[in-house]
Design an enzyme around this catalytic site. Structure first.
Site, short mmCIF file in Angstrom:
data_model
loop_
_atom_site.label_atom_id
_atom_site.label_comp_id
_atom_site.label_asym_id
_atom_site.label_seq_id
_atom_site.Cartn_x
_atom_site.Cartn_y
_atom_site.Cartn_z
N THR A 54 66.16 53.21 4.52
CA THR A 54 67.16 53.54 5.28
C THR A 54 66.82 54.35 6.43
O THR A 54 67.72 54.61 7.52
CB THR A 54 68.27 54.21 4.63
OG1 THR A 54 68.03 55.19 4.17
CG2 THR A 54 68.99 53.03 3.50
N GLY A 55 65.61 54.94 6.46
CA GLY A 55 65.25 55.78 7.75
C GLY A 55 65.20 55.21 8.94
O GLY A 55 65.09 53.79 8.98
N LYS A 56 65.01 55.81 10.21
CA LYS A 56 65.01 54.97 11.21
C LYS A 56 63.84 54.38 11.64
O LYS A 56 63.76 53.17 12.05
CB LYS A 56 65.10 56.00 12.36
CG LYS A 56 65.08 55.64 13.95
CD LYS A 56 65.16 56.88 14.96
CE LYS A 56 64.99 56.09 16.39
NZ LYS A 56 65.21 57.61 17.30
N GLU A 134 49.54 59.12 8.52
CA GLU A 134 48.38 59.92 8.92
C GLU A 134 48.69 61.59 8.39
O GLU A 134 50.06 61.74 7.84
CB GLU A 134 48.19 60.29 10.42
CG GLU A 134 47.43 59.10 10.94
CD GLU A 134 47.12 59.66 12.53
OE1 GLU A 134 46.12 60.17 12.51
OE2 GLU A 134 48.01 59.66 13.05
N TYR A 197 42.93 45.44 16.19
CA TYR A 197 43.78 44.95 17.29
C TYR A 197 42.88 44.32 18.21
O TYR A 197 43.30 42.93 18.76
CB TYR A 197 44.68 45.63 17.80
CG TYR A 197 45.49 46.59 17.14
CD1 TYR A 197 45.91 46.44 15.75
CD2 TYR A 197 46.08 47.71 17.39
CE1 TYR A 197 46.65 46.96 14.86
CE2 TYR A 197 47.04 48.51 16.52
CZ TYR A 197 47.35 48.22 15.25
OH TYR A 197 47.77 48.94 14.47
N GLU A 247 32.74 52.44 11.19
CA GLU A 247 32.48 53.51 12.05
C GLU A 247 31.56 54.59 11.29
O GLU A 247 31.38 54.45 10.38
CB GLU A 247 33.64 53.98 12.71
CG GLU A 247 34.60 54.78 11.77
CD GLU A 247 35.90 55.34 12.17
OE1 GLU A 247 36.57 55.88 11.66
OE2 GLU A 247 36.37 54.45 13.19
N HIS A 290 39.36 60.33 13.90
CA HIS A 290 39.76 59.99 12.57
C HIS A 290 39.35 61.09 11.70
O HIS A 290 38.16 61.68 11.84
CB HIS A 290 39.20 58.57 12.12
CG HIS A 290 39.85 57.34 12.68
ND1 HIS A 290 38.96 56.10 12.92
CD2 HIS A 290 41.01 57.16 13.15
CE1 HIS A 290 39.90 55.24 13.31
NE2 HIS A 290 40.92 55.62 13.62
#
Length: 698
Positions: A54-56, A134, A197, A247, A290
């Site tokens: 239910t959080g935004k 994160e 992406y 990486e 990262h």
């Protein structure tokens, strides 16, 4: 500081020297956790719940995923009930498992709540747990993996990852930019969100599409890694070829190379595999955006990872924009019909459009996923390190003069084993240290066992030391582990030498690093955070960090004769890769002046600050803005660039490459501003222009 990188590293060994290389895998073979790998195969059948429903943040993401076709069956709000978005709300994950029978849960809560949410999902035996947040502290993650390795029901993806998505099955558990994806037949596993992406976009433009895309994430320890994904892709009938995006940091790429070499030997018609690696130009001793993007003792560099994969028969590219053309080429070479794969992908796209509602434009709310703070290692001064060690009965002395032999000992993460470990070497001589270091993993909740301690002492070549010295070594290991766990260290290392009488240890050269996320996410270790060594942080880097940016100057600051390129990039992986490509492809006199990652939450204000940081470096002759808009909106970036010209004062040539979400709007903003900006959507053209401008030295 972190131990400085050298150009090549041996692969890290986790067991005795007699253990064959084929015995190593990124999950320990005896662990029931390997049995959960099939849970990664998500699709139209996958029933998904949301924790924090239910959080935004979860609400916006759930709406978008449901519109795309994801089978969201409900969610959890602690002690809650009722309905949300037309789906049931349950008070606990266990209740949701009993009533909704989900196959997967997406955890959409802040980092300080994420640990408890993951543990609740493990205890409820949810088959697939996706954690996107994160800055979950490393020690929380190691404790979670102690739980995961003791069971065979739940599989974790993440944390610090964009999630997992099936383009064919229209199942998205994460925050991936949906407009970039298209159903197809290429499987992807990536550490970097932005580079994944880029990869997806290249495949979509090439007409190949994607089958399953797994975000491994950039944390020190990942819930799912390259080998886990390769095992899924090997047997997945929808996957015709595979892409890995790695990486620097850890040994997962080398583990993948070993698996691929074996796969190509044992399978008659292996699926083609391509890969990219970021971090060739990483600054030694720095965390490159990262949390896991740094080279630990005995771990491989980007260069050694690249060579390991190449030697295993993997086709390597230097930038993901090239994957579309490269995949067509290697598919054709393997005897597979590219035309049929394209036709099948096109057919899958048409079917998916008929069975799902149109995807909405990504909302700015989704940027909440990307933490304001970039995770950093916490460094203390030598004096503070010595005082801290003394509190744990570890007395540091000055380095002995010409000791007959020296030893290296500490506690450090064993990334492949997903556990803490004793790290040991029978020498401290740098060239030999990297070659002879070994890790001895142990369970986080149990601590180092007597057997593990004895194995480490044997490798130190102290098992034949006088009883008093050997007992001191045992006590030192236990004290280091207590400090490591109490203070949430990432590395706690010391050097050792036997005294002239050989009856006691001399301990010197302490190297201690702590997890800054423990304080910034959970407000733990405030005393350590207050002792942070500020002398190692430049003014510009500190200002950048305060605003959610990672800024690292590269090369010698007093070398103005070079035609240096200032880079401004969104995403750590893409920032590393941009530096790599510029330094590799352009003239020998052209190098990058900096690493600058705006993070996933790039805004007009952070872009303006990025310009100011870059232009403060007198070595910069051209600025290269490279943006792949996932959650980051290209029009917002363009507005920041225009703002920088007006408010910062830009007196250097600027090349802007905008691709991804709202790219057309972004290019229109730049064009309408009528400023001296060279704008492109193609990466290759942009890099070529950067080289041309840098060559002029303007």
């Amino acid at each position: 500081m972190l131990l400085q990188q050298t150009r090549t590293f041996p692969r890290l060994r986790l067991a005795s020297p007699k253990t064959p290389k084929s015995a190593f895998s990124c999950s320990l073979r005896h662990s029931g956790y390997d049995d959960t790998i099939p849970n990664l195969k998500v699709g139209a059948h996958t029933r998904v719940i949301f924790q924090g429903f239910t959080g935004k943040l979860a609400t916006a993401n759930a709406k978008e995923s449901m519109d795309w076709g994801t089978n969201v069956v409900g969610g959890v709000k602690p002690n809650g009930s009722g309905e949300h978005l037309g789906k049931p709300v349950l008070p606990s994950v266990r209740a949701a498992m009993e009533q909704l029978k989900p196959d997967a849960t997406g955890i959409y809560v802040a980092a300080h709540q994420a640990t408890a949410a993951i543990e609740e999902a493990i205890e409820a035996e949810v088959p697939l747990i996706v954690a996107v947040a994160e800055h979950i502290p490393l020690h929380d993650i190691m404790r979670i993996h102690s739980m995961l390795h003791s069971q065979s029901k739940s599989r974790l993806v993440g944390a610090n990852a964009p999630g997992i998505i099936s383009a064919i099955g229209r199942c998205r558990i994460g925050f991936q930019p949906l407009a970039t994806f298209s159903p197809g037949h290429i499987g992807i596993i990536a550490k970097s969100g932005t580079l994944s992406y880029e990869t997806v976009g290249s495949l979509t433009r090439a007409g190949l599409g994607q089958s399953l895309c797994i975000g491994m994430g950039g944390d020190v320890i990942a819930g799912t890694n390259f080998v886990d994904a390769l095992k899924i892709f090997e047997h997945d009938e929808e996957t015709e070829a595979i892409i890995l995006v790695g990486e620097l940091g850890g040994t997962n790429e080398e583990e993948a190379a070993d698996w691929i070499a074996d796969y190509r030997k044992r399978v008659k018609d292996p699926k083609p595999i391509a890969a990219a690696i970021g971090g060739f130009e990483a600054s030694p001793g720095k965390v490159m955006g990262h949390a896991g993007a740094w080279t630990g003792l005995g771990e491989g560099t980007a260069e050694s990872k690249f060579k390991a994969l190449e030697n295993a028969g993997v086709t390597m590219v230097d930038h993901p924009a090239r994957f579309g053309a490269v995949m067509k080429d290697i598919l054709s070479q393997s005897g597979r019909s590219v035309k049929k794969i394209e036709q099948s992908a096109a057919s899958a796209q048409r079917r998916s459009y008929h069975t799902s509602r149109a995807s909405r434009r990504p909302t700015a709310d989704n940027t909440i996923f990307c933490s304001f703070w970039q995770k950093r290692l916490l460094h203390l001064s030598t004096e503070h390190n010595s005082k801290l060690l003394k509190l744990y009965n570890i007395n540091v002395t000055a380095p002995p003069q010409n000791p007959p032999c020296s030893h290296y000992l500490g506690i450090s993460p064993a990334r492949a084993a997903r556990k803490p470990s004793i790290i040991a070497a029978p020498t401290t001589v740098p060239d030999q240290l990297h070659r002879r270091v070994r890790r001895f993993p142990f369970d986080y909740r149990e601590g180092p066992t007597t057997q593990v301690i004895n194995d480490a002492i044997a490798h130190l070549q102290l098992d034949a030391a006088p009883p008093k010295a050997k007992a001191q070594t045992v006590e030192l290991i236990k004290n280091l582990w207590t400090l490591y766990k109490d203070k949430e260290a990432i590395d706690a290392h010391v050097s050792l030498a036997l005294s002239s009488s050989h009856d006691r240890l001399q301990i010197y050269n302490p190297h201690l690093f702590f997890d800054d996320a423990a304080f910034k996410s959970n407000k733990r270790q405030a005393d350590l955070h207050g002792l942070r060594d500020q002398s190692s942080i430049t003014r510009r880097s500190a200002e950048a960090e305060q605003n959610g940016i990672v800024y690292i100057p590269l090369g010698a600051p007093d070398r103005p004769g070079k035609n240096l390129v200032g880079t401004l990039v969104n995403g750590a992986g893409l920032a590393m890769n941009t530096n790599d490509v510029v330094n590799k492809r352009l003239s020998p006199s052209t190098h990058c002046a900096n690493f600058l990652d705006t993070g996933g939450k790039a805004t007009a204000a952070t872009i303006k600050l990025g310009f100011r940081l870059i232009l403060a470096d007198p070595r910069v002759s051209v600025v290269f803005v490279n943006i792949f808009g996932g959650l980051t909106l290209c029009d917002m970036i363009a507005e920041g660039i225009v703002m920088a010209f007006r408010e910062v004062g830009v007196d250097k040539p600027v090349v802007v490459r905008l691709r991804g979400t709202n790219e057309e709007l972004g290019r229109k903003v730049v064009a309408d501003a009528n400023l001296p900006i060279h704008a492109y959507d193609d990466f290759e053209e942009a890099v070529k222009k950067v080289g041309e401008l840098a060559g002029r030295g303007k």
